[in-house]
Design a protein around this motif. Structure first.
Motif, PDB file in Angstrom:
ATOM      1  N   PHE A  53       4.841   3.062   2.347  1.00 45.10           N
ATOM      2  CA  PHE A  53       4.609   1.823   1.608  1.00 45.10           C
ATOM      3  C   PHE A  53       4.401   0.653   2.557  1.00 45.10           C
ATOM      4  O   PHE A  53       3.490  -0.164   2.375  1.00 45.10           O
ATOM      5  CB  PHE A  53       5.788   1.535   0.668  1.00 45.10           C
ATOM      6  CG  PHE A  53       5.668   0.231  -0.057  1.00 45.10           C
ATOM      7  CD1 PHE A  53       4.770   0.089  -1.109  1.00 45.10           C
ATOM      8  CD2 PHE A  53       6.432  -0.853   0.317  1.00 45.10           C
ATOM      9  CE1 PHE A  53       4.648  -1.120  -1.771  1.00 45.10           C
ATOM     10  CE2 PHE A  53       6.312  -2.057  -0.334  1.00 45.10           C
ATOM     11  CZ  PHE A  53       5.415  -2.196  -1.387  1.00 45.10           C
ATOM     12  N   LYS A  82       0.943   1.006   4.188  1.00 45.39           N
ATOM     13  CA  LYS A  82      -0.139   0.644   3.271  1.00 45.39           C
ATOM     14  C   LYS A  82      -0.180  -0.857   3.042  1.00 45.39           C
ATOM     15  O   LYS A  82      -1.266  -1.448   2.967  1.00 45.39           O
ATOM     16  CB  LYS A  82       0.038   1.367   1.937  1.00 45.39           C
ATOM     17  CG  LYS A  82      -0.240   2.847   2.013  1.00 45.39           C
ATOM     18  CD  LYS A  82       0.048   3.509   0.685  1.00 45.39           C
ATOM     19  CE  LYS A  82      -0.058   5.011   0.789  1.00 45.39           C
ATOM     20  NZ  LYS A  82       0.283   5.681  -0.476  1.00 45.39           N
ATOM     21  N   SER A  83       0.968  -1.487   2.937  1.00 45.23           N
ATOM     22  CA  SER A  83       1.012  -2.940   2.731  1.00 45.23           C
ATOM     23  C   SER A  83       0.462  -3.676   3.942  1.00 45.23           C
ATOM     24  O   SER A  83      -0.276  -4.661   3.795  1.00 45.23           O
ATOM     25  CB  SER A  83       2.440  -3.400   2.466  1.00 45.23           C
ATOM     26  OG  SER A  83       2.941  -2.793   1.307  1.00 45.23           O
ATOM     27  N   ALA A 122      -2.807  -6.063   3.942  1.00 43.40           N
ATOM     28  CA  ALA A 122      -2.720  -7.455   4.395  1.00 43.40           C
ATOM     29  C   ALA A 122      -3.747  -7.738   5.488  1.00 43.40           C
ATOM     30  O   ALA A 122      -4.427  -8.770   5.462  1.00 43.40           O
ATOM     31  CB  ALA A 122      -1.310  -7.761   4.894  1.00 43.40           C
TER      32      ALA A 122
END
Length: 131
Positions: free
Chosen positions: A108, A111-112, A116
């Motif tokens: 997670f 992926k974040s 961004a």
């Protein structure tokens, strides 16, 4: 305050022609130094030097006293947790769930971070710098 002899008063009409000529001569004698081409490379070198110094200090700290850093603390807590989980067969499911949760958290965060960076690059490339 006497502004008659002050060349910085903003009103050169009060100066005598001789004083006005001396002010102009002083302004012509001081060469204008162009240092704009030096500022950005020097700031770049300074920032790279600070970054390298920080990483060298951090690497030294990790090698000499890694238990005092957050990474050493996390490693120590994981070892203690695994010893507790492996000591009793009733906690096996808890260990598997914890491992699964850590994998999900890692993916997670990755992926974040990717999302961004993609948004920042898209916003930066859409800005028109020609105006």
């Amino acid at each position: 305050r006497n502004t008659r002899n002050s060349p910085t008063s903003g009103d050169c009409t009060r100066l005598t022609p001789r004083e006005n000529e001396s002010v102009l001569t002083m302004a012509e004698e001081v060469p204008a130094v162009e240092v704009d081409y030096l500022v950005e490379p020097l700031l770049l070198l300074l920032s790279v030097a600070v970054l390298v110094a920080y990483h060298l200090l951090w690497f030294n700290r990790m090698k000499t006293s890694s238990n005092e850093t957050v990474f050493g603390f996390g490693r120590r807590m994981r070892v203690l947790f695994l010893e507790k989980i492996l000591a009793d067969d009733a906690n096996i499911i808890l260990g598997v769930q914890t491992l699964r949760n850590e994998i999900f958290v890692g993916s997670f965060i990755a992926k974040s971070a990717f999302l961004a960076i993609t948004v920042i690059l898209a916003a930066a490339s859409s800005v028109d710098l020609s105006t």
